[in-house]
Motif scaffolding. Sequence first.
Motif, PDB file in Angstrom:
ATOM      1  N   PHE A 234      -4.046  -4.316  -3.600  1.00 55.27           N
ATOM      2  CA  PHE A 234      -5.252  -5.102  -3.869  1.00 55.27           C
ATOM      3  C   PHE A 234      -5.293  -5.514  -5.337  1.00 55.27           C
ATOM      4  O   PHE A 234      -5.554  -6.687  -5.669  1.00 55.27           O
ATOM      5  N   GLY A 235      -5.046  -4.576  -6.239  1.00 56.59           N
ATOM      6  CA  GLY A 235      -5.139  -4.866  -7.663  1.00 56.59           C
ATOM      7  C   GLY A 235      -3.967  -5.664  -8.190  1.00 56.59           C
ATOM      8  O   GLY A 235      -4.098  -6.375  -9.197  1.00 56.59           O
ATOM      9  N   GLY A 236      -2.811  -5.548  -7.540  1.00 59.15           N
ATOM     10  CA  GLY A 236      -1.605  -6.217  -8.020  1.00 59.15           C
ATOM     11  C   GLY A 236      -0.565  -5.181  -8.378  1.00 59.15           C
ATOM     12  O   GLY A 236      -0.811  -4.342  -9.252  1.00 59.15           O
ATOM     13  N   LEU A 237       0.575  -5.201  -7.721  1.00 62.35           N
ATOM     14  CA  LEU A 237       1.609  -4.190  -7.921  1.00 62.35           C
ATOM     15  C   LEU A 237       1.981  -4.096  -9.399  1.00 62.35           C
ATOM     16  O   LEU A 237       2.430  -5.065 -10.007  1.00 62.35           O
ATOM     17  N   GLY A 238       1.796  -2.911  -9.971  1.00 64.52           N
ATOM     18  CA  GLY A 238       2.179  -2.670 -11.355  1.00 64.52           C
ATOM     19  C   GLY A 238       1.117  -2.976 -12.381  1.00 64.52           C
ATOM     20  O   GLY A 238       1.298  -2.683 -13.559  1.00 64.52           O
ATOM     21  N   SER A 239      -0.003  -3.557 -12.010  1.00 60.56           N
ATOM     22  CA  SER A 239      -1.048  -3.917 -12.969  1.00 60.56           C
ATOM     23  C   SER A 239      -2.063  -2.787 -13.089  1.00 60.56           C
ATOM     24  O   SER A 239      -2.804  -2.504 -12.139  1.00 60.56           O
ATOM     25  N   THR A 240      -2.114  -2.133 -14.246  1.00 60.36           N
ATOM     26  CA  THR A 240      -3.064  -1.035 -14.430  1.00 60.36           C
ATOM     27  C   THR A 240      -4.510  -1.532 -14.414  1.00 60.36           C
ATOM     28  O   THR A 240      -5.381  -0.905 -13.819  1.00 60.36           O
TER      29      THR A 240
END
Length: 291
Positions: A234-240
């Motif tokens: 949901f947040g984006g793979l790899g995006s903290t």
Amino acid sequence: MMLTLTNIFFSGLSLGAIYCIFALGLSLVYGTSRVLNFAYGSMYMTAAYGAWLLSDGWLGLNYPGVFLVLMPAAFAFGLLVERFVIRPVRNRPQWKTATMMTTLGFAFVLDNLNLVVFGPTAKAMPPLMEGAVQILGVTVANQTLAVVGLALLAVAVLQAFLTWAPLGQAMRAVSQDMAGAAIVGIRVNRVFALGFGLSAMLAAFAALLLSPVYLVSPLGGWPPFLKAFVIVVFGGLGSTQGVMWAAFILAFVEAAVIAVFGATWILPVWFVVLLAVLLVRPRGLMGKWGN
């Protein structure tokens, strides 16, 4: 009506902090090494058993003592997993699929080891804090406030590390361009190992916070892993930052769903929200790493 909204707010805040600290560990490994670690939930549960052994099960340490022992042990465990389980597979063709299957097999190994060593009976941990307080007419357990505060503190420390520390900047460089990072002298394998070590520490920290709330059981790591996976996508793979936003958005959605429809609708609604976001933004809210 106002009381219900207040309950949803505090419930969403506490769930969001918990989901955030747990999902960040999964995201961190993918962001640095492109490895989707299916053993993350099992590593979390292994750390929970470690916390139980250090407190109720063996040494009788208090929670600060458990923290001081468990965190470095988890970091060392993450380094060992990367060195002896993941790194040999990375040197083979089709390594992304191979590492995914390897972590899945490693998850089954950990689950069965926990079952053999600790048995099928769930273990209970003492609460972090006793008592409760009244906030805006809602009774909030002191333990919930402690979990939220500690989780948010850990997220802030991690974000500061990735932003300003040289090792954190090296991790961000590797996540954006592995080849370029290697050319300028960054030791990529060391960054991979650091990512796994920090991920294992985050899993252990989440286990320390959640073990007093949920029972510790051999297969108990899979439900939180599934939620962490949804949050990371949901947040984006790899995006903290994307993971942090996704954790709180889905946590407030979950709190509202529980209040209106009941707990059985949580995952169906989560997946509907996830699919709606991916239709608009296929890489998630803030997907940047792993391009």
